[in-house]
Write a protein that holds these residues in place. Sequence first.
Motif, short mmCIF file in Angstrom:
data_model
loop_
_atom_site.label_atom_id
_atom_site.label_comp_id
_atom_site.label_asym_id
_atom_site.label_seq_id
_atom_site.Cartn_x
_atom_site.Cartn_y
_atom_site.Cartn_z
N ARG A 58 0.86 -1.18 0.00
CA ARG A 58 0.00 0.00 0.00
C ARG A 58 0.89 1.23 0.00
O ARG A 58 2.10 1.15 0.25
N GLY A 59 0.32 2.40 -0.31
CA GLY A 59 1.01 3.67 -0.14
C GLY A 59 2.36 3.79 -0.81
O GLY A 59 3.33 4.19 -0.17
N GLY A 60 2.44 3.45 -2.10
CA GLY A 60 3.70 3.59 -2.82
C GLY A 60 4.57 2.35 -2.82
O GLY A 60 5.63 2.34 -3.45
N ASP A 61 4.15 1.30 -2.10
CA ASP A 61 4.93 0.06 -2.09
C ASP A 61 4.95 -0.58 -3.48
O ASP A 61 4.07 -0.34 -4.31
N LEU A 62 5.95 -1.40 -3.69
CA LEU A 62 6.12 -2.10 -4.97
C LEU A 62 5.83 -3.58 -4.80
O LEU A 62 6.36 -4.22 -3.88
N VAL A 63 5.01 -4.11 -5.69
CA VAL A 63 4.78 -5.56 -5.76
C VAL A 63 5.42 -6.08 -7.03
O VAL A 63 5.26 -5.48 -8.11
N THR A 64 6.17 -7.17 -6.92
CA THR A 64 6.73 -7.81 -8.11
C THR A 64 6.10 -9.19 -8.27
O THR A 64 5.96 -9.94 -7.31
N LEU A 65 5.73 -9.48 -9.50
CA LEU A 65 5.12 -10.76 -9.84
C LEU A 65 5.91 -11.42 -10.94
O LEU A 65 6.28 -10.77 -11.93
N ASP A 66 6.18 -12.70 -10.78
CA ASP A 66 6.83 -13.52 -11.81
C ASP A 66 5.74 -14.39 -12.40
O ASP A 66 5.19 -15.27 -11.74
N MET A 67 5.41 -14.13 -13.67
CA MET A 67 4.26 -14.81 -14.26
C MET A 67 4.50 -16.29 -14.54
O MET A 67 3.59 -17.00 -14.98
N THR A 68 5.70 -16.78 -14.27
CA THR A 68 5.96 -18.22 -14.38
C THR A 68 5.75 -18.92 -13.05
O THR A 68 5.97 -20.13 -12.94
#
Length: 291
Positions: A58-68
């Motif tokens: 939340r609030g500017g945080d970064l989420v990273t997703l690996d689609m594999t």
Amino acid sequence: MKAWHGHELIFGTIESTSQTTNRTEDWIAQDGFDYYMLQFYNRGFRRILDRFEDRTARGGDLVTLDMTQTVSTMSSSYLSNDLVIPRRKLAPLLVYPDAHGGRVHDARLPLVSLLRSHLAALTEAAPKLTDLQMADLQPATIALVAATLNGVVSEDIAPEVRSSLLLPIRKFVDAHLRSPDLGLPHIAAQFGLSRSTVYRIMKPVGGVSAFILERRLRACRADLRRPELRHKTISEIMLGWGFSNPQSFSSMFRRAFGMSPRAFRQQSAVQKSVAATEIDSNWSRWIKELS
């Protein structure tokens, strides 16, 4: 959704209602997607559901997703800035390329903040960028992403990371030209960088002080040209853009533009139009003045 396909990158903004997602092995096998997705949450939140722990962005945080990789999430309604990078472009720069599925990076981390600023600036500029310009920006963008995910800037990608920071720093300078505190310490604190790093980033444009001076002089020149500001004295315009000494200002203005502020204002008042032939013969100067 407002998105752009810039060379091999896809980026833009997404506004969505609350949702849940469950990327399963079957789903992965069916679509064959092989890319990383990065999402900055400007409004709302997203929970990454894990059998070991839950993580919330939340609030500017970064989420990273690996689609594999499999992942389950749930979110509130949200607004995010997103970036999609092909795995073949990013993975070779990552220390642990398979360790970024469902990760949450704190907004307060310096590199996370820098990447957020870069992506926001890139998204804002996107409508005016050509594919060739996007191709030039792609290595720097990917290098900054790799540095953020790795947590350190390795020597081999440091030049690209530094170049990717030039755009957000320039935009910050332009937005704060009237501030008396604008300078190297202020910029370094804003972006979480050392002063020496900021100096290296700004070296291609002449350094921090020279760049700020140039932008302030151009701002003064623009105001001196505006008919609606004719009621303001040159001293008032000068003071509004951070100059305090009229003689020093006049000298710097003359060195930059070849005439005094008074002469420039008088010339602008009588020069209502410029012939097309003159514009054609001076195209390089006109283009330079747009920057």
